[in-house]
Design a protein around this motif. Structure first.
Motif, mmCIF file in Angstrom:
data_model
loop_
_atom_site.group_PDB
_atom_site.id
_atom_site.type_symbol
_atom_site.label_atom_id
_atom_site.label_comp_id
_atom_site.label_asym_id
_atom_site.label_seq_id
_atom_site.Cartn_x
_atom_site.Cartn_y
_atom_site.Cartn_z
ATOM 1 N N GLY A 106 0.807 -1.221 0.000
ATOM 2 C CA GLY A 106 0.000 0.000 0.000
ATOM 3 C C GLY A 106 0.835 1.263 0.000
ATOM 4 N N GLU A 161 -4.908 -1.595 -1.381
ATOM 5 C CA GLU A 161 -4.495 -2.458 -0.272
ATOM 6 C C GLU A 161 -5.496 -3.582 -0.052
ATOM 7 O OE1 GLU A 161 -3.305 -0.636 3.385
ATOM 8 O OE2 GLU A 161 -2.650 1.187 2.381
ATOM 9 N N SER A 188 -5.284 -6.182 -2.790
ATOM 10 C CA SER A 188 -3.921 -6.647 -3.108
ATOM 11 C C SER A 188 -3.586 -6.422 -4.576
ATOM 12 C CB SER A 188 -3.766 -8.132 -2.755
ATOM 13 O OG SER A 188 -3.893 -8.337 -1.371
#
Length: 792
Positions: free
Chosen positions: A578, A741, A744
């Motif tokens: 992230g 985030e 993914s």
């Protein structure tokens, strides 16, 4: 006094501040005309000149002063778009106090030959566009086109300084060109008197060589003459150029055409003069001419080096205590240890050191439970005598992750489930190798108690013996299957023995599903399920948490500790999935730049947010999908009185259309980004289009690499920086990064030219079907109500 006056005029910095500017419409028109005229150049990327550079040249003409504009001042448009907004400054003007933007002195790198050639080309393009180069001396004016307008003849061989009958604008242009010739001669005389390299360039048959000032100068001063045809350096035309100079290396440029090949015709064609196509230097010629700038750079360093060398030769001041008895002893013991190993010899008495020798001071760096000796070759100026044009690529954790991901993809494609393991080899003594001649050895190889850095040697061994491994600073990491681990261990160990490289036994552990490399933990425990993890080690996480807790509790953080903390946090953030850490680090950077010791409330909040992220230690997931990628194209249109919309499409790596969307943007969305009815929010809508695309194709994008294409450089710049000055757009960026985030996703942002953006049509009008595929929908009204609440 004359020399000082000339130096003041040419080198003064206040004259480089841009006052005159090209109007945007005029600038765009000139750029388009230049692009059509110079068809041999791309005028994109490294050839796209920053708009501020045009203003720099225009300001020079506007003030009618001679100011040297070095190639480093001509940076790219891409760099310009990524610059931060300049801070404000107070200026006292007579009896008034004025607040204005602080003038920024942006530069580009011109250290390597390639960077220098690119900078010189941008400078030439800027002077060409602004019109700072005069062509009144060209013999092309003698080419008359019957029945059509032709440029007037301004000079002849009888009247090289201009025809006596000239009037009005033509007379002023010739007068200005003659003045430029006079100033050029003044500069050449000054260079000649001070043994400085100089050169004057113009077409071989230009009337400039016959003007009174230039002709008298060439008659009175010794010089070299170099003639060459541009076709000998890759051009299509047989343009003859003459260089008058005092640079011996330029004599090698002399190349005349033997007419053994065809040339483009001269004259007027395709709405332009053929001579205009030859204004840009061919690439091979630029490479040769670039040597001049390199030579000048080294000459300018002479005075600086002499001054610094005097400080370096103050030998007594080098041999001082650090003020810490423990560190002094640890450093001395480390040096004695190297003497015993035969790495260095000594100690040597100071009286036995040659007078001309350079002394390099050694200092210690504590790393946990050991002291590492470091030699400061930068301070002793030894580094300045070493040129290293190429650097060995270091395989970071990104390289390792990609390597594992492709392996997992290959295993999945063959429907195989294999347990992978990894192992690290740490060199006991890794050197950065710097060759030195025998003549220099007795002068440059002296250390004042301390020794070279024992890390940093890396080489490309990842293909040797067909092993899957990488070099990570002085650590070598190898990945293999559990079944082959013993055989692989034997191969690598024998290799190191054959090379004579000593391995640190203290860090040597067997192949395992979990391996540590410089504070990073590689977890391959789930590779049978085609998945692995990369995260910060528990020790690193605890150290950062303790340091952050202390800072937050005291609300104090001085500059040097803050810089050290930022460096450690930046490294740790690279191993956490992230971009939220990058957004928080911006607040820490602002604190460092402010010079304050006490934390502001906003900085304290960002440190607390970073602490929470480190405590969670959200790992980077490695899976087979990281080896797969999709392309997402987005676009937006904006018209307050007409249609405003956003659109996008998703393509697989093979070019298959996976989805598309086309939505009209209601006017109330504009107010999220600006309350001013006259403002344009196109860049903010481009950012919104990216968020909508991610939400619409959530399931298709999970755990994949996504390349996002936008035709807005401002939007791409905000995404790369991870923040925007616009509050509404900044919150949209936050949503994009939170989505990244949660799913993914590895996002990569690229720019696509507007005319090449396939999503353009989807943003111009609401479409239900595009290229036979039904458009996906997104509830902008529902998103707007939630976003208003979040915006507060």
């Amino acid at each position: 006094m004359v020399v000082q006056e000339m130096k003041t005029k040419v080198a003064r910095k206040e004259e480089t501040s841009v006052l005159a500017t090209l109007a945007p419409a005029e600038r765009d028109t000139r750029i388009e005309a230049q692009r059509k005229r110079l068809q041999g150049l791309l005028l994109r990327g490294d050839e796209e000149v920053a708009h501020a550079c045009y203003d720099l040249v225009l300001n020079l003409l506007d003030k009618d002063t001679l100011v040297y504009l070095g190639p480093a001042k001509f940076y790219t448009r891409k760099t310009e778009l990524l610059q931060k907004k300049p801070p404000k400054e107070l200026s006292i003007d007579q009896n008034s106090l004025i607040i204005k933007d602080k003038s920024a002195d942006h530069t580009c790198s011109a250290k390597t030959e390639l960077e220098l050639v690119q900078a010189l080309r941008r400078r030439a393009l800027a002077f060409d566009l602004v019109g700072a180069c005069s062509y009144t001396s060209s013999r092309a004016r003698h080419i008359q086109r019957p029945g059509r307008h032709s440029p007037p003849v301004l000079r002849t061989e009888q009247f090289p300084n201009g025809l006596p009958s000239l009037q009005g604008t033509n007379a002023l242009r010739v007068q200005a060109a003659n003045e430029l010739c006079r100033r050029t001669v003044v500069m050449a005389k000054l260079c000649h008197a001070n043994a400085v390299f100089w050169s004057i360039e113009n077409p071989g048959r230009s009337y400039m060589w016959l003007t009174h000032d230039v002709a008298e100068f060439l008659q009175a001063h010794p010089h070299f003459d170099t003639f060459f045809h541009h076709c000998q350096y890759g051009s299509a035309g047989r343009k003859l150029t003459r260089l008058v100079h005092n640079i011996p290396t330029f004599l090698a440029l002399d190349k005349l055409c033997d007419n053994s090949h065809e040339h483009e015709p001269w004259g007027h064609q395709d709405h332009q003069w053929a001579t205009a196509l030859e204004t840009a230097y061919p690439w091979p010629l630029c490479r040769a001419l670039a040597q001049t700038e390199v030579i000048k750079k080294w000459i300018s360093l002479i005075g600086e080096l002499e001054h610094k060398e005097a400080d370096c030769l103050n030998r007594e001041c080098l041999n001082r205590s650090l003020g810490d008895d423990e560190m002094d002893k640890a450093l001395y013991d480390a040096t004695v240890k190297e003497v015993r190993k035969g790495f260095i010899e000594g100690p040597v008495s100071l009286c036995d050191v040659p007078e001309a020798a350079s002394l390099t001071k050694r200092f210690p760096v504590r790393q946990k439970n050991k002291v590492r000796p470091i030699d400061d070759y930068r301070a002793s100026m030894v580094n300045s005598a070493v040129t290293q044009p190429e650097a060995v690529s270091i395989h970071t954790i990104d390289h390792i992750s990609a390597m594992v991901s492709y392996w997992l993809k290959a295993l999945h494609g063959r429907d195989q489930s294999v347990q992978l393991v990894s192992k690290r080899w740490d060199l006991a003594d890794a050197y950065k190798q710097v060759p030195i001649s025998e003549e220099s050895f007795e002068y440059e190889a002296f250390l004042v108690v301390y020794n070279p850095v024992r890390f940093g040697f890396v080489d490309h061994w990842h293909k040797l013996l067909d092993l899957v491994w990488s070099a990570y600073f002085d650590d070598f990491l190898c990945v293999t299957s559990e079944a082959l681990s013993k055989h692989t261990d034997l191969c690598v160990s024998v290799l190191f023995q054959a090379l004579g490289w000593e391995i640190s036994d203290r860090k040597l552990v067997p192949f395992s599903t979990c391996c540590r490399v410089l504070g990073v933990e590689l977890d391959l425990g789930d590779t049978k399920l085609w998945q692995g993890l990369v995260q910060n080690t528990e020790d690193r996480r605890k150290e950062l948490l303790d340091e952050l807790d202390a800072v937050i509790a005291t609300k104090l953080l001085k500059k040097h500790p803050a810089e050290r903390l930022r460096g450690r946090l930046q490294f740790a953030s690279c191993q956490m999935f992230g971009r939220r850490m990058n957004r928080c680090l911006r607040a820490l950077t602002s604190h460092i730049m402010s010079g304050r010791s006490s934390l502001s409330e906003s900085t304290k909040e960002k440190l607390e947010e970073m602490r929470l992220l480190i405590e969670e230690n959200h790992p980077r997931v490695i899976n087979r999908h990281l080896a797969e990628h999709v392309h997402m194209y987005v676009d937006a249109s904006f018209d307050r009185t007409g249609y405003s919309g956003i659109g996008g499409l998703l393509l697989s790596g093979e070019g298959e259309l996976l989805g598309c969307f086309s939505e009209e943007v209601p006017p109330e969305v504009f107010d999220l980004f600006s309350n001013n009815e006259d403002s344009v929010v196109i860049h903010e809508l481009e950012t919104l289009a990216i968020f909508v695309g991610l939400e619409v194709w959530r399931e298709l994008l999970t755990s994949r690499r996504v390349v996002v294409f936008t035709d807005s450089e401002a939007t791409r710049g905000s995404l790369l920086k991870s923040w925007s000055r616009n509050d509404g757009a900044d919150l949209v960026l936050e949503d994009i990064f939170e989505f990244e985030e949660a799913q993914s996703i590895a996002l990569w942002f690229e720019r696509v030219p507007s005319q090449s953006n396939p999503a353009d049509e989807l943003s111009r009008s609401r479409m239900a079907v595009w290229h036979g595929r039904k458009c996906d929908t997104f509830d902008l009204a529902g998103w707007h109500s939630k976003f208003v609440h979040k915006l507060g």
